[in-house]
Write an enzyme that holds these catalytic residues in place. Sequence first.
Site, PDB file in Angstrom:
ATOM      1  N   GLY A 120       0.860  -1.184   0.000  1.00  0.00           N
ATOM      2  CA  GLY A 120       0.000   0.000   0.000  1.00  0.00           C
ATOM      3  C   GLY A 120       0.898   1.236   0.000  1.00  0.00           C
ATOM      4  O   GLY A 120       2.128   1.138   0.084  1.00  0.00           O
ATOM      5  N   LEU A 121       0.250   2.371  -0.055  1.00  0.00           N
ATOM      6  CA  LEU A 121       0.991   3.645  -0.118  1.00  0.00           C
ATOM      7  C   LEU A 121       1.875   3.837   1.103  1.00  0.00           C
ATOM      8  O   LEU A 121       1.655   3.225   2.160  1.00  0.00           O
ATOM      9  CB  LEU A 121       0.001   4.815  -0.188  1.00  0.00           C
ATOM     10  CG  LEU A 121      -0.870   4.931  -1.432  1.00  0.00           C
ATOM     11  CD1 LEU A 121      -1.852   6.091  -1.269  1.00  0.00           C
ATOM     12  CD2 LEU A 121      -0.015   5.131  -2.687  1.00  0.00           C
ATOM     13  N   SER A 122       2.834   4.726   0.976  1.00  0.00           N
ATOM     14  CA  SER A 122       3.647   5.105   2.130  1.00  0.00           C
ATOM     15  C   SER A 122       2.716   5.709   3.189  1.00  0.00           C
ATOM     16  O   SER A 122       1.896   6.582   2.883  1.00  0.00           O
ATOM     17  CB  SER A 122       4.709   6.126   1.714  1.00  0.00           C
ATOM     18  OG  SER A 122       5.433   6.534   2.848  1.00  0.00           O
ATOM     19  N   GLY A 123       2.819   5.209   4.405  1.00  0.00           N
ATOM     20  CA  GLY A 123       1.955   5.705   5.480  1.00  0.00           C
ATOM     21  C   GLY A 123       0.654   4.923   5.625  1.00  0.00           C
ATOM     22  O   GLY A 123      -0.155   5.204   6.508  1.00  0.00           O
ATOM     23  N   GLY A 179       0.327   1.906   6.606  1.00  0.00           N
ATOM     24  CA  GLY A 179       0.339   1.101   7.836  1.00  0.00           C
ATOM     25  C   GLY A 179       1.019  -0.256   7.719  1.00  0.00           C
ATOM     26  O   GLY A 179       0.848  -1.116   8.585  1.00  0.00           O
ATOM     27  N   LYS A 180       1.829  -0.448   6.688  1.00  0.00           N
ATOM     28  CA  LYS A 180       2.480  -1.752   6.469  1.00  0.00           C
ATOM     29  C   LYS A 180       3.389  -2.139   7.645  1.00  0.00           C
ATOM     30  O   LYS A 180       3.274  -3.230   8.196  1.00  0.00           O
ATOM     31  CB  LYS A 180       3.316  -1.706   5.166  1.00  0.00           C
ATOM     32  CG  LYS A 180       2.498  -1.355   3.929  1.00  0.00           C
ATOM     33  CD  LYS A 180       3.351  -1.240   2.686  1.00  0.00           C
ATOM     34  CE  LYS A 180       4.307  -0.085   2.648  1.00  0.00           C
ATOM     35  NZ  LYS A 180       3.650   1.253   2.624  1.00  0.00           N
ATOM     36  N   SER A 194       5.211  -1.969  -3.101  1.00  0.00           N
ATOM     37  CA  SER A 194       4.804  -2.807  -4.250  1.00  0.00           C
ATOM     38  C   SER A 194       3.701  -2.145  -5.073  1.00  0.00           C
ATOM     39  O   SER A 194       2.590  -2.704  -5.214  1.00  0.00           O
ATOM     40  CB  SER A 194       4.292  -4.172  -3.765  1.00  0.00           C
ATOM     41  OG  SER A 194       4.969  -4.639  -2.637  1.00  0.00           O
TER      42      SER A 194
HETATM   43  N1  LIG Z   1      -5.691   1.319  10.935  1.00  0.00           N
HETATM   44  C1  LIG Z   1      -4.394   1.596  10.942  1.00  0.00           C
HETATM   45  N2  LIG Z   1      -3.486   0.650  10.615  1.00  0.00           N
HETATM   46  C2  LIG Z   1      -2.169   0.935  10.592  1.00  0.00           C
HETATM   47  N3  LIG Z   1      -1.627   2.145  10.876  1.00  0.00           N
HETATM   48  C3  LIG Z   1      -2.487   3.125  11.211  1.00  0.00           C
HETATM   49  C4  LIG Z   1      -3.896   2.901  11.258  1.00  0.00           C
HETATM   50  N4  LIG Z   1      -4.498   4.056  11.606  1.00  0.00           N
HETATM   51  C5  LIG Z   1      -3.523   4.958  11.781  1.00  0.00           C
HETATM   52  N5  LIG Z   1      -2.304   4.405  11.552  1.00  0.00           N
HETATM   53  C6  LIG Z   1      -1.033   5.141  11.646  1.00  0.00           C
HETATM   54  O1  LIG Z   1      -0.527   5.308  10.318  1.00  0.00           O
HETATM   55  C7  LIG Z   1       0.881   5.290  10.329  1.00  0.00           C
HETATM   56  C8  LIG Z   1       1.358   4.195   9.383  1.00  0.00           C
HETATM   57  O2  LIG Z   1       2.767   4.277   9.281  1.00  0.00           O
HETATM   58  P1  LIG Z   1       3.669   3.081   8.769  1.00  0.00           P
HETATM   59  O3  LIG Z   1       5.084   3.482   8.991  1.00  0.00           O
HETATM   60  O4  LIG Z   1       3.216   1.796   9.366  1.00  0.00           O
HETATM   61  O5  LIG Z   1       3.334   3.081   7.221  1.00  0.00           O
HETATM   62  P2  LIG Z   1       4.041   2.255   6.051  1.00  0.00           P
HETATM   63  O6  LIG Z   1       2.932   1.736   5.197  1.00  0.00           O
HETATM   64  O7  LIG Z   1       4.993   1.274   6.611  1.00  0.00           O
HETATM   65  O8  LIG Z   1       4.796   3.395   5.244  1.00  0.00           O
HETATM   66  P3  LIG Z   1       6.170   3.345   4.412  1.00  0.00           P
HETATM   67  O9  LIG Z   1       5.849   2.746   3.069  1.00  0.00           O
HETATM   68  O10 LIG Z   1       6.547   4.782   4.275  1.00  0.00           O
HETATM   69  O11 LIG Z   1       7.166   2.536   5.188  1.00  0.00           O
HETATM   70  C9  LIG Z   1       1.320   5.051  11.768  1.00  0.00           C
HETATM   71  O12 LIG Z   1       1.619   6.289  12.356  1.00  0.00           O
HETATM   72  C10 LIG Z   1       0.070   4.417  12.390  1.00  0.00           C
HETATM   73  O13 LIG Z   1      -0.012   4.648  13.782  1.00  0.00           O
HETATM   74 MG   LIG Z   2       7.056   1.060   6.488  1.00  0.00          MG
END
Ligand SMILES: Nc1ncnc2c1ncn2[C@@H]1O[C@H](COP(=O)(O)OP(=O)(O)OP(=O)(O)O)[C@@H](O)[C@H]1O
Ligand SMILES: [Mg+2]
Length: 175
Positions: free
Chosen positions: A9-12, A14-15, A83
């Site tokens: 999924g997109l950056s941010g 929640g992965k 991805s």
């Molecule tokens: N339902 C949810 N599931 C996961 N994260 C959530 C949710 N709601 C809010 N968040 C918040 O969203 C943010 C997700 O950040 P995270 O670093 O996990 O994203 P990511 O997909 O790994 O991004 P990146 O591709 O940049 O590494 C966190 O601050 C988390 O607390």
């Molecule tokens: Mg990440």
Amino acid sequence: MGRVYWFYGLSGAGKTTLATGFAAWLKARGVTAVILDGDQLRSGVCKDLGFSSEERLENIRRAAEIAKLLARQGNIVLAALMSPETSMRRIAREITSPVPFYEVYLECAVEVCVKRDTKGLYSKALSKSLTDLPGIDRRFDPPSCPDLHLTTHSTTYAGCLEEICIHYASLPDGT
Ligand SMILES: Nc1ncnc2c1ncn2[C@@H]1O[C@H](COP(=O)(O)OP(=O)(O)OP(=O)(O)O)[C@@H](O)[C@H]1O
Ligand SMILES: [Mg+2]
């Protein structure tokens, strides 16, 4: 044989957050999971790669090969990589075959990701000091039928985690 959960999924979206939470849930049940996180791979194994489609594909290829090695030794592998293109998810699945492979699509509206801006990438992309960010100036192909589809902009973290755990526990050798 282990399994591979491919969080994307997109950056941010929640992965990293959900893969970490799922790993902790598994650990509490005596199951060790291995996390393959995009950021960590890019700081080492994939240090030489940039963010073009070709280089992202190579990043995915390496991650999938590592995931396969680990899963074949019985590990539950949680890969957390953006991805963004359909072909990347297809290649990850092909490489890891015949290991059970589950796509976990974390959908999050780009406006919400921009608001979260956990790494400051979106503010840089919007001010044009960074390019090639999926959702902003690069495509993200939404999947047609992922194994799990969670909307992290409208479902709480706990709710998303619960769905993943239910999926795990519903499989034949789930614990
Ligand atoms: N339902 C949810 N599931 C996961 N994260 C959530 C949710 N709601 C809010 N968040 C918040 O969203 C943010 C997700 O950040 P995270 O670093 O996990 O994203 P990511 O997909 O790994 O991004 P990146 O591709 O940049 O590494 C966190 O601050 C988390 O607390
Ligand atoms: Mg990440």
